[in-house]
Every structure is written in structure tokens, then in C-alpha cells.
Design an enzyme around this catalytic site. Structure first.
Site, PDB file in Angstrom:
ATOM      1  N   GLU A   1       2.304  -4.314   3.207  1.00  0.00           N
ATOM      2  CA  GLU A   1       2.135  -3.818   1.848  1.00  0.00           C
ATOM      3  C   GLU A   1       0.750  -4.061   1.275  1.00  0.00           C
ATOM      4  O   GLU A   1       0.366  -3.410   0.305  1.00  0.00           O
ATOM      5  CB  GLU A   1       3.196  -4.435   0.930  1.00  0.00           C
ATOM      6  CG  GLU A   1       4.616  -3.997   1.289  1.00  0.00           C
ATOM      7  CD  GLU A   1       5.622  -4.319   0.206  1.00  0.00           C
ATOM      8  OE1 GLU A   1       5.227  -4.911  -0.819  1.00  0.00           O
ATOM      9  OE2 GLU A   1       6.800  -3.964   0.371  1.00  0.00           O
TER      10      GLU A   1
ATOM     11  N   PRO B   1      24.204 -13.196  -7.682  1.00  0.00           N
ATOM     12  CA  PRO B   1      24.864 -11.956  -7.236  1.00  0.00           C
ATOM     13  C   PRO B   1      24.368 -10.699  -7.938  1.00  0.00           C
ATOM     14  O   PRO B   1      24.474  -9.601  -7.391  1.00  0.00           O
ATOM     15  CB  PRO B   1      26.344 -12.213  -7.562  1.00  0.00           C
ATOM     16  CG  PRO B   1      26.481 -13.695  -7.559  1.00  0.00           C
ATOM     17  CD  PRO B   1      25.177 -14.216  -8.103  1.00  0.00           C
TER      18      PRO B   1
ATOM     19  N   GLU C   1       0.389   0.619  -4.982  1.00  0.00           N
ATOM     20  CA  GLU C   1      -0.926  -0.006  -4.976  1.00  0.00           C
ATOM     21  C   GLU C   1      -0.767  -1.510  -5.065  1.00  0.00           C
ATOM     22  O   GLU C   1       0.282  -2.018  -5.434  1.00  0.00           O
ATOM     23  CB  GLU C   1      -1.778   0.506  -6.131  1.00  0.00           C
ATOM     24  CG  GLU C   1      -1.156   0.327  -7.495  1.00  0.00           C
ATOM     25  CD  GLU C   1      -2.020   0.907  -8.604  1.00  0.00           C
ATOM     26  OE1 GLU C   1      -3.226   0.660  -8.600  1.00  0.00           O
ATOM     27  OE2 GLU C   1      -1.458   1.602  -9.474  1.00  0.00           O
TER      28      GLU C   1
END
Length: 271
Positions: free
Chosen positions: A86, A103, A135
Site C-alpha cells: 500500500e 465484534p 494515496e
């Protein structure tokens, strides 16, 4: 059953609920501003790497780099793979902050996240979002307790300002956990992860653990002091700092060099 083999042959893992598992990484860097004068020490700022989500849920919001665990990798390998995919940045190491298993933490379903903290050197940075990230940007970090007892997390990059409000839940084993009051434009429960990572990092810095990873192999005591002060958001008298730092560093026979600067002794981390 007479044997483990027989037990395993009759064991069906699909009979049990299996939540998805993710890893998220709070990658920190200390950025130095340009020197306005050769006589003036550049300002240091603690920064955090965030990615802008390019898909739902929380499309357009900012989040920590992270993603889902694959069947053939450890959670640490997952964290490293995701931050590289990423952001194009490979941290030297990762430190587990905590496991986040509420949860309701992810609207897609039961997803447990392992949050890591990492230190990125300024020289290794090459910002470029990939995968499902639109980005990647570095945000200057402010995290302070206010008069009402709540913590305000502010992340700034140019004209982008992300603000979250949290409350302290508990502290165990020198690790503090938080609850989100207002997450602002920060996706999922990542404001909680960031607050926990910052709290952990400040504890490490106070005891001189981890802060050396922000520095080159050889450094001045002034540089070391700036790192600790930047992380902890405090100011320390140089004499007091040098006395505390003495047991963690060792002198070299080298000095800084550069026009306009008085040479300063270089130190190394004590083995």
C-alpha cells in the site's frame, strides 16, 4: 477415540465459526523541517503514515495501512506485506501494539485486527499508495489529554486535518487502551489503534527503548534528545537528559562535520 490421528480425521474445523483476521500498521517517522539558518537546529515532528481508502467501507476516509491475513503467512508477514503493497515502504521491524476484537469494529462482519507499530527512517521513504489505497501521506501527530479528561488526536497534512476524541479505558502492563468518542474522518477503529500505538511509543521512549531506531547508527546527544522530546512532546534540560542518557550510549572518536556548524561528538547505542 484411541489416537490423535483418529481424532483429527473426525475433526471438522468448518463446524466452528472462523472470523477473518487482519493486520494494521501504525508507521511512525520523525521528520525534520528545513533549516532556516545554519545556526538553528531544524524542528522535528512526529508523523504517521495513513492511506486514503479507495473502496467501501469508509471510502474516502483515512486509515492505517493493512489488510487480510493469507493462509500461508504469519500475522507479522501479513503486516509487512500490506504496508509494502500500500505504501512502497518496508519497515525494518514491527512491534505488536494490541489485538482489536470488538465484534462491531468492522461493518463487513467479524474481523479481528492485530495492530502493529513500526519506525520508518526518513531516508527510506518513498510515498506511493497501491492496492486498494487511493494515496498515502504523512500526517503530523498531536495527541494530548484535555481538561475534560478526554484525549484529542489530531493528524495534519497541509490543509487536511483529521480529528478524533477518545477516552482512556484502562492501563495494564504499562499498556493503555482507549475507547472512541468521535472517530472523525478516521476509518474503522483506527483512531483507537493510533492512540494505543502512541501511548506505547511514549512509554518506550521514556525508558530509551525503541527511540534509537529513529536515528542513524551514529548520532549526537542533541539528536537523541530531540527524538525523545518529539515523541513524548516534552522539553528536557540538556544536563538532565545527558545524565539519563549516559547509561544507554557510548562515545565514538568521531565528530559531525559541515560548514557553519561547530563539530559535535558522535555516539552509538550501547550494546
Amino acid at each position: 477415540m484411541k489416537s490423535e490421528k483418529e481424532f483429527l480425521n473426525n475433526y471438522h474445523i468448518e463446524d466452528y465459526e472462523r472470523p477473518s483476521v487482519t493486520a494494521d500498521v501504525a508507521a511512525f517517522m520523525i521528520r525534520r523541517t528545513e533549516e532556516e539558518s545554519y545556526r538553528k537546529e531544524p524542528e522535528s515532528r512526529l508523523s504517521l503514515l495513513l492511506v486514503k481508502r479507495g473502496e467501501f467501507p469508509f471510502k474516502g476516509c483515512w486509515a492505517l495501512p493493512g489488510g487480510f491475513l493469507r493462509g500461508d503467512e504469519t500475522i507479522e508477514e501479513c503486516a509487512m506485506r500490506e504496508i509494502v503493497e500500500e505504501t512502497n515502504i518496508a519497515p525494518a521491524s514491527l512491534m505488536l501494539v494490541n489485538v482489536f476484537s470488538d465484534p462491531e469494529r468492522d461493518p463487513r462482519g467479524r474481523i479481528i485486527s492485530n495492530a502493529f507499530a513500526s519506525i520508518i527512517s526518513e531516508s527510506s521513504v518513498s510515498e506511493m499508495g497501491g492496492d486498494d489505497a487511493e494515496e498515502a501521506r504523512w500526517f503530523d501527530v498531536s495527541f494530548e489529554r484535555e481538561a475534560d479528561g478526554h484525549y484529542r488526536l489530531e493528524l495534519k497534512n497541509g490543509d487536511i486535518s483529521l480529528n478524533a476524541v477518545l477516552s482512556e479505558r484502562e492501563t495494564k502492563f504499562r499498556r493503555t487502551s482507549f475507547e472512541i468518542i468521535d472517530r472523525g474522518e478516521i476509518a474503522f477503529d483506527h483512531a483507537k489503534m493510533i492512540a494505543a500505538a502512541l501511548s506505547n511509543l511514549r512509554s518506550e521512549a521514556e525508558s530509551f527503548s525503541g527511540i534509537f531506531d529513529f536515528l542513524p547508527e551514529k548520532f549526537t546527544l542533541t539528536q537523541l534528545q530531540r527524538v525523545q522530546e518529539t515523541i513524548m512532546n516534552i522539553s528536557v534540560l540538556p544536563a538532565n537528559f545527558r545524565r539519563k542518557a549516559a547509561e544507554y550510549v557510548v562515545e565514538t572518536d568521531e565528530y559531525t562535520s559541515g560548514a557553519g556548524h561547530r563539530p559535535a561528538k558522535l555516539f552509538k547505542r550501547k550494546d
